[in-house]
Design a protein around this motif. Structure first.
Motif, PDB file in Angstrom:
ATOM      1  N   MET A  59       1.242  -0.933   0.360  1.00  0.00           N
ATOM      2  CA  MET A  59      -0.308  -0.187   0.278  1.00  0.00           C
ATOM      3  C   MET A  59       0.499   0.924  -0.125  1.00  0.00           C
ATOM      4  O   MET A  59       0.124   2.195  -0.910  1.00  0.00           O
ATOM      5  N   VAL A  60       2.013   1.720   0.642  1.00  0.00           N
ATOM      6  CA  VAL A  60       2.992   2.065   0.470  1.00  0.00           C
ATOM      7  C   VAL A  60       3.513   2.901  -0.536  1.00  0.00           C
ATOM      8  O   VAL A  60       3.813   3.686  -0.779  1.00  0.00           O
ATOM      9  N   VAL A  61       3.906   2.079  -0.857  1.00  0.00           N
ATOM     10  CA  VAL A  61       4.662   1.958  -2.674  1.00  0.00           C
ATOM     11  C   VAL A  61       3.243   2.318  -3.600  1.00  0.00           C
ATOM     12  O   VAL A  61       4.096   3.121  -4.658  1.00  0.00           O
ATOM     13  N   LEU A  62       1.856   1.753  -3.439  1.00  0.00           N
ATOM     14  CA  LEU A  62       1.380   2.346  -4.496  1.00  0.00           C
ATOM     15  C   LEU A  62       0.917   3.881  -3.722  1.00  0.00           C
ATOM     16  O   LEU A  62       0.366   4.744  -4.881  1.00  0.00           O
ATOM     17  N   LEU A 115      14.023   1.990  -2.450  1.00  0.00           N
ATOM     18  CA  LEU A 115      15.069   1.491  -1.740  1.00  0.00           C
ATOM     19  C   LEU A 115      14.061   0.177  -0.347  1.00  0.00           C
ATOM     20  O   LEU A 115      14.100  -0.607  -0.239  1.00  0.00           O
ATOM     21  N   PHE A 116      12.891   0.889  -0.445  1.00  0.00           N
ATOM     22  CA  PHE A 116      12.291   0.321   0.299  1.00  0.00           C
ATOM     23  C   PHE A 116      11.145  -0.712  -0.610  1.00  0.00           C
ATOM     24  O   PHE A 116      11.316  -2.007   0.096  1.00  0.00           O
ATOM     25  N   ASN A 117      11.347  -0.547  -2.128  1.00  0.00           N
ATOM     26  CA  ASN A 117      10.748  -1.262  -2.748  1.00  0.00           C
ATOM     27  C   ASN A 117      10.950  -2.743  -2.921  1.00  0.00           C
ATOM     28  O   ASN A 117      10.939  -3.972  -3.355  1.00  0.00           O
ATOM     29  N   PRO A 122       9.707  -7.435  -1.212  1.00  0.00           N
ATOM     30  CA  PRO A 122       9.558  -8.234  -0.882  1.00  0.00           C
ATOM     31  C   PRO A 122       9.594  -9.352  -0.090  1.00  0.00           C
ATOM     32  O   PRO A 122       8.612 -10.109  -0.293  1.00  0.00           O
ATOM     33  N   ASP A 123      10.452  -8.736   1.331  1.00  0.00           N
ATOM     34  CA  ASP A 123      10.884  -9.759   2.084  1.00  0.00           C
ATOM     35  C   ASP A 123       8.755 -10.120   3.287  1.00  0.00           C
ATOM     36  O   ASP A 123       8.093 -11.325   3.018  1.00  0.00           O
ATOM     37  N   LYS A 346       9.869  -2.112 -10.110  1.00  0.00           N
ATOM     38  CA  LYS A 346      10.867  -1.790  -8.946  1.00  0.00           C
ATOM     39  C   LYS A 346      11.333  -0.323  -9.122  1.00  0.00           C
ATOM     40  O   LYS A 346      11.744   0.962  -8.347  1.00  0.00           O
ATOM     41  N   TYR A 347      11.915  -0.136 -10.666  1.00  0.00           N
ATOM     42  CA  TYR A 347      12.284   1.535 -11.071  1.00  0.00           C
ATOM     43  C   TYR A 347      10.551   2.618 -10.969  1.00  0.00           C
ATOM     44  O   TYR A 347      11.081   3.586 -10.686  1.00  0.00           O
ATOM     45  N   ALA A 348      10.350   2.151 -12.291  1.00  0.00           N
ATOM     46  CA  ALA A 348       9.002   2.286 -12.526  1.00  0.00           C
ATOM     47  C   ALA A 348       8.065   3.240 -11.449  1.00  0.00           C
ATOM     48  O   ALA A 348       8.245   4.320 -11.638  1.00  0.00           O
ATOM     49  N   ILE A 349       7.108   2.656 -10.562  1.00  0.00           N
ATOM     50  CA  ILE A 349       6.916   3.492  -9.450  1.00  0.00           C
ATOM     51  C   ILE A 349       7.492   4.661  -8.651  1.00  0.00           C
ATOM     52  O   ILE A 349       6.774   5.706  -8.847  1.00  0.00           O
TER      53      ILE A 349
END
Length: 458
Positions: A59-62, A115-117, A122-123, A346-349
Motif C-alpha cells: 500500500m505504501v509503494v502505491l 530502497l523500500f520497494n 519482497p520480504d 521496481k524503478y518505474a513506480i
C-alpha cells in the motif's frame, strides 16, 4: 533557501494528510475484501496485526506517488489562490525555480521508495503470502448445535442434546469414534465440556458419568462396555488452530532486483541452449528434406499401406519434437519477460514521484484552488490513467506483445512529456482552469433554491 523551505513546508502537511487518507482507503478495501477469510477463525489479534502490517508495504509503494501528486496540487493551488505565485513571478522568480525544491525532494523520495520497494516489500509480500495461506487452511472454530451431529472434527461424530450457552457445558452426549478402522467405539455421557489444549494442537472433550461401548469389526462376537465417572478424549485440532508454515519458494514479487537479475541471467543461458536445440531440430526434420533422419520401410517386405502408416508416424514424431522444442523456447521467454516486468516496475513506480511533480505544479497554478477535494478530483484522473497504463503494460509485456521496458515505463514517459509541456506553457503564460462549465449540469431547481436561501439570509 527561505523560498525553498517555504514551498516545501506548504507540501509537507498536505503530503502527510493525503498519505494517511489514501492508506486508510486502501486498508479499508483490503479488510472488506478479506474479511470473510478472517472472521470466525479464532485468530489471535497479533496474527491479524501482522497480516495488516505485511500488506501495508505494498500500500505504501502505491500511495506515496499518489500523495505526491495531491500534495503538489494543494501546495501550488494554495499559493496560486493567494496570488503568491503571481507576486513571486513578478519579482523575477520563474516557475522552474519554484519547482526546484519539490523536484529535488521528489528525487530523494523516489530513491527512498526504491530502497523500500527493493529491500522491504519482497520480504513483506512473502510473509503475507505465507500468513494468508495458513489462515486460509484454518477452519472456523468448532460449533455445536443441540440435537444435531457435528462431523467437523476428523474421525469423530459428536451429538449434544442440550447445550448451556452460559457455561458451555454439553448434556446427554453421544460420540462416535472412527479413529481406529478396526474398532467401533461409541461413547455416551451425561455431561461434558470441550476445550483446546494449552498448545492448541488437541481438542479435549472432558466427560462425566458415562459409558464406552467398544466392538471389533473382524470379531463381531467381541463386545466390551466400560463405565466411567470422568473420561477425557483428545482429538486432533490441527484444522481448528492456526499454525504458521516454514519457508516456501518465492515468486517474482517476493524477490529483490539483484535476485531477479540473477534468475534472468540463468534463464537467458537456458534460452540460448533451447534456441540452439530448436534450430538443430528444424534443420534436421524440415530443411534437409533430402536427408530425412529415418529410412522409409522397404516395399518388398510389407504392403504400401503399412509402409505409409509407419512413415506417417515417424513424421508425426518429428513434428512433435519440433513443437515441443518451440514451446520450451516460448515458455522460457515468458518467464524472462515476467521477471523483467517486475525489475522495471521496481524503478518505474518510484520514478512516478518525480513525474507527478511536473504534472501537479502547473495544474495547481492553473486551477487556483488549494482544497483537498479539488486536488483529489484532478488526481483521480491521473491515477486512473497511470494505473491503466501500468496494469495494461504489465499484461501486454507478459504476453510478449510489447517489451517489458515499454510496458512499465510508458505511463511515466507519457505523463513526463505532458508535465514538461504544461510546465513550459505555464512558465511562459499563466492560464486559469475554470469549473464554471459544470454549472450547466446542475438542475435549475437547485440554483433557484440556493438563490432563495441567499435572499432569506440577507
Amino acid at each position: 533557501m527561505i523560498l525553498y523551505r517555504y514551498i516545501l513546508r506548504n507540501h509537507f502537511i498536505p503530503f502527510l494528510f493525503s498519505l494517511i487518507t489514501l492508506i486508510c482507503i486502501f486498508l479499508l478495501q483490503f479488510l472488506m475484501k478479506f474479511a470473510d477469510r478472517l472472521v470466525g477463525k479464532g485468530l489471535d489479534a497479533w496474527i491479524i496485526t501482522k497480516l495488516i502490517v505485511f500488506n501495508l508495504s505494498w500500500m505504501v509503494v502505491l500511495v506515496v506517488p499518489m500523495a505526491t501528486l495531491v500534495a503538489t496540487l494543494m501546495a501550488f493551488g494554495n499559493m496560486s489562490q493567494n496570488n503568491e505565485v503571481t507576486i513571486m513571478k513578478s519579482s523575477g522568480v520563474s516557475l522552474y525555480r519554484l519547482m526546484f525544491a519539490p523536484i529535488a525532494a521528489s528525487v530523494v523520495l523516489s530513491f527512498l521508495l526504491y530502497l523500500f520497494n527493493n529491500e522491504v516489500l519482497p520480504d513483506a509480500n512473502h510473509q503475507a503470502k505465507i500468513l494468508m495461506s495458513d489462515i486460509s487452511r484454518t477452519k472456523p472454530t468448532l460449533s455445536l448445535e443441540p440435537g444435531f451431529f457435528s462431523q467437523e472434527v476428523p474421525n469423530y461424530a459428536i451429538l449434544a442434546r442440550k447445550i448451556d450457552q452460559n457455561t458451555n457445558i454439553l448434556y446427554d452426549l453421544t460420540i462416535y469414534d472412527y479413529s481406529n478402522a478396526m474398532k467401533i467405539n461409541v461413547v455416551t455421557a451425561k455431561k461434558g465440556k470441550i476445550f483446546f489444549s494449552a498448545n492448541q494442537t488437541k481438542l479435549i472433550m472432558a466427560l462425566e458419568d458415562g459409558e464406552i461401548h467398544e466392538s471389533d469389526v473382524e470379531n463381531t462376537t467381541m463386545y466390551r462396555k466400560l463405565r466411567f465417572e470422568k473420561h477425557k478424549i483428545a482429538m486432533n485440532a490441527d484444522l481448528f488452530t492456526f499454525q504458521q508454515s516454514g519457508p516456501t519458494s518465492r515468486g517474482e514479487r517476493e524477490l529483490s532486483v539483484e535476485d531477479m537479475k540473477y534468475i534472468t541471467d540463468s534463464l537467458y543461458q537456458i534460452q540460448a541452449s533451447n534456441i540452439k536445440y530448436l534450430e538443430s531440430e528444424v534443420n534436421k526434420y524440415i530443411l534437409l528434406k533430402d536427408k530425412f533422419p529415418f529410412k522409409p520401410a522397404p516395399v518388398q517386405q510389407q504392403s504400401k499401406s503399412v509402409e505409409k502408416m509407419k512413415n506417417l508416424d515417424r513424421v508425426r514424431t518429428a513434428m512433435n519434437v519440433v513443437i515441443s522444442a518451440y514451446r520450451r523456447v516460448e515458455w522460457t521467454q515468458r518467464e524472462i519477460e515476467k521477471y523483467e516486468v517486475e525489475i522495471y516496475k521496481k524503478y518505474a513506480i518510484p520514478a512516478a514521484c518525480f513525474v507527478f511533480i511536473l504534472i501537479g505544479a502547473p495544474l495547481g497554478i492553473m486551477v487556483r484552488k488549494g482544497g483537498f477535494g479539488v486536488a483529489a478530483s484532478i488526481s483521480l484522473f491521473f491515477f486512473l490513467l497511470y494505473w491503466a497504463f501500468l496494469i495494461g503494460g504489465e499484461k501486454l509485456s507478459e504476453r510478449g506483445i510489447i517489451s517489458p521496458f515499454m510496458g512499465m515505463w510508458s505511463a511515466n514517459i507519457l505523463l513526463f512529456t505532458a508535465g514538461l509541456l504544461l510546465t513550459i506553457q505555464t512558465n511562459l503564460e499563466t492560464k486559469t482552469i475554470s469549473f464554471e462549465f459544470l454549472k450547466k449540469f446542475i438542475p435549475k431547481s437547485f440554483e433557484q433554491k440556493a438563490e432563495g436561501n441567499e435572499n432569506q439570509d440577507s
